[in-house]
Each structure stands twice: as structure tokens, then as C-alpha cells.
Design a protein around this motif. Structure first.
Motif, PDB file in Angstrom:
ATOM      1  N   TYR A  50     -24.865   8.971 -43.833  1.00  0.00           N
ATOM      2  CA  TYR A  50     -24.644   8.312 -42.550  1.00  0.00           C
ATOM      3  C   TYR A  50     -24.695   9.349 -41.418  1.00  0.00           C
ATOM      4  O   TYR A  50     -24.396  10.522 -41.623  1.00  0.00           O
ATOM      5  CB  TYR A  50     -23.272   7.636 -42.525  1.00  0.00           C
ATOM      6  N   LEU A  51     -25.050   8.876 -40.253  1.00  0.00           N
ATOM      7  CA  LEU A  51     -24.977   9.696 -39.050  1.00  0.00           C
ATOM      8  C   LEU A  51     -24.270   8.870 -37.986  1.00  0.00           C
ATOM      9  O   LEU A  51     -24.831   7.910 -37.464  1.00  0.00           O
ATOM     10  CB  LEU A  51     -26.368  10.116 -38.566  1.00  0.00           C
ATOM     11  N   GLN A  52     -23.031   9.227 -37.722  1.00  0.00           N
ATOM     12  CA  GLN A  52     -22.262   8.580 -36.663  1.00  0.00           C
ATOM     13  C   GLN A  52     -22.569   9.296 -35.361  1.00  0.00           C
ATOM     14  O   GLN A  52     -22.346  10.514 -35.246  1.00  0.00           O
ATOM     15  CB  GLN A  52     -20.759   8.648 -36.965  1.00  0.00           C
ATOM     16  N   MET A  53     -23.097   8.560 -34.408  1.00  0.00           N
ATOM     17  CA  MET A  53     -23.500   9.137 -33.133  1.00  0.00           C
ATOM     18  C   MET A  53     -22.650   8.552 -32.020  1.00  0.00           C
ATOM     19  O   MET A  53     -22.704   7.339 -31.779  1.00  0.00           O
ATOM     20  CB  MET A  53     -24.985   8.863 -32.876  1.00  0.00           C
ATOM     21  N   ASN A  54     -21.866   9.390 -31.387  1.00  0.00           N
ATOM     22  CA  ASN A  54     -21.003   8.975 -30.288  1.00  0.00           C
ATOM     23  C   ASN A  54     -21.443   9.647 -28.991  1.00  0.00           C
ATOM     24  O   ASN A  54     -22.195  10.636 -29.011  1.00  0.00           O
ATOM     25  CB  ASN A  54     -19.554   9.345 -30.586  1.00  0.00           C
ATOM     26  N   SER A  55     -20.967   9.110 -27.888  1.00  0.00           N
ATOM     27  CA  SER A  55     -21.269   9.674 -26.562  1.00  0.00           C
ATOM     28  C   SER A  55     -22.766   9.906 -26.405  1.00  0.00           C
ATOM     29  O   SER A  55     -23.210  10.980 -25.979  1.00  0.00           O
ATOM     30  CB  SER A  55     -20.508  10.992 -26.364  1.00  0.00           C
ATOM     31  N   LEU A  56     -23.536   8.898 -26.739  1.00  0.00           N
ATOM     32  CA  LEU A  56     -24.985   9.048 -26.715  1.00  0.00           C
ATOM     33  C   LEU A  56     -25.503   9.256 -25.300  1.00  0.00           C
ATOM     34  O   LEU A  56     -24.960   8.713 -24.318  1.00  0.00           O
ATOM     35  CB  LEU A  56     -25.647   7.834 -27.350  1.00  0.00           C
ATOM     36  N   ARG A  57     -26.561  10.049 -25.235  1.00  0.00           N
ATOM     37  CA  ARG A  57     -27.188  10.410 -23.969  1.00  0.00           C
ATOM     38  C   ARG A  57     -28.649   9.985 -23.986  1.00  0.00           C
ATOM     39  O   ARG A  57     -29.243   9.874 -25.064  1.00  0.00           O
ATOM     40  CB  ARG A  57     -27.118  11.926 -23.768  1.00  0.00           C
ATOM     41  N   PRO A  58     -29.255   9.797 -22.823  1.00  0.00           N
ATOM     42  CA  PRO A  58     -30.682   9.445 -22.806  1.00  0.00           C
ATOM     43  C   PRO A  58     -31.541  10.452 -23.571  1.00  0.00           C
ATOM     44  O   PRO A  58     -32.536  10.065 -24.201  1.00  0.00           O
ATOM     45  CB  PRO A  58     -31.012   9.443 -21.312  1.00  0.00           C
ATOM     46  N   GLU A  59     -31.166  11.709 -23.555  1.00  0.00           N
ATOM     47  CA  GLU A  59     -31.948  12.726 -24.261  1.00  0.00           C
ATOM     48  C   GLU A  59     -31.832  12.638 -25.781  1.00  0.00           C
ATOM     49  O   GLU A  59     -32.542  13.345 -26.500  1.00  0.00           O
ATOM     50  CB  GLU A  59     -31.588  14.147 -23.789  1.00  0.00           C
ATOM     51  N   ASP A  60     -30.953  11.762 -26.279  1.00  0.00           N
ATOM     52  CA  ASP A  60     -30.883  11.515 -27.726  1.00  0.00           C
ATOM     53  C   ASP A  60     -31.945  10.497 -28.167  1.00  0.00           C
ATOM     54  O   ASP A  60     -32.106  10.267 -29.373  1.00  0.00           O
ATOM     55  CB  ASP A  60     -29.501  10.998 -28.121  1.00  0.00           C
TER      56      ASP A  60
END
Length: 121
Positions: free
Chosen positions: A79-89
Motif C-alpha cells: 500500500y501507499l498512503q498518500m497524505n497532504s497531496l500536492r499538484p506536483e504529485d
């Protein structure tokens, strides 16, 4: 062969969260590591996070403190939990595994088909 099937991508607003999953299957003898790479449009593929069989992790500097990689060994799923996502992600995210198949003496790299993550308001 090892089959890797990703899920969980989609569209999310900046500051939001997503969790990517990658289920592995096949005649697997052992998995040395599993991880995630990403490729923004027009750019090179880059490592996001990797988790080894002895629980060592490494992350790209750009995601440290925001993304967490984990694995369910019983399900052979990472799994990859991605928080505080940004446009550059924003990118296509690919699951990868370094594994040895039953009857094979060689470690090989395997890749999933990718899942798209778009961070936009």
C-alpha cells in the motif's frame, strides 16, 4: 510471472489523501522488495517509496513525511498512503516487485500497469 494489479488512483484536491494498493500474484517463491514509482507526463520515472522484506523503507525526499508505504504479507499486497497531496504529485504511479519465482534462481523486477493520480482543484 508475477502479476501486479494497482488500484486506488483518482482525482483529489490539494491537501487530500489517497491510498494506492498493489496486489501481487503468481508462482512466487519470495519477494525481496516492493515499491512504488511515478512518472509525471513528459518526465522520467522516479522512485517514490520502497519496502524491503526485512522492513527497511526508503522514500523520495519530496514525499517524506507525507507518504507511507506498508505491506500485508499474508495478502502479498503493498500500500501507499498518500497524505497532504500536492499538484506536483500528479503522475502515473507504478507498483514494482523484485521477486523470485518458484523454480527460478534469479531475482527479477516486475511492474504493474500503473494507476493515475491527479491532484487538482
Amino acid at each position: 510471472q508475477v502479476q501486479l494489479v494497482e488500484s486506488g488512483g483518482g482525482l483529489v484536491q490539494p491537501g487530500g489523501s489517497l491510498r494506492l494498493s498493489c496486489a501481487s500474484s503468481g508462482r512466487i517463491f519470495s519477494i525481496k522488495s516492493m515499491g512504488w514509482y511515478r512518472q509525471p507526463t513528459g518526465k522520467a520515472r522516479e522512485l517514490v517509496a520502497r519496502l524491503t522484506s526485512d522492513a527497511n523503507t526508503n522514500y523520495a525526499d519530496s514525499v517524506k513525511g507525507r507518504f507511507t508505504i506498508s505491506r500485508d504479507n499474508a495478502k502479498n499486497t503493498v500500500y501507499l498512503q498518500m497524505n497532504s497531496l500536492r499538484p506536483e504529485d500528479t503522475a502515473d504511479y507504478y507498483c514494482t516487485a523484485t521477486a523470485r519465482l518458484l523454480g527460478d534462481l534469479v531475482l527479477r523486477d516486475y511492474w504493474g500497469q500503473g494507476t493515475q493520480v491527479t491532484v487538482s482543484s
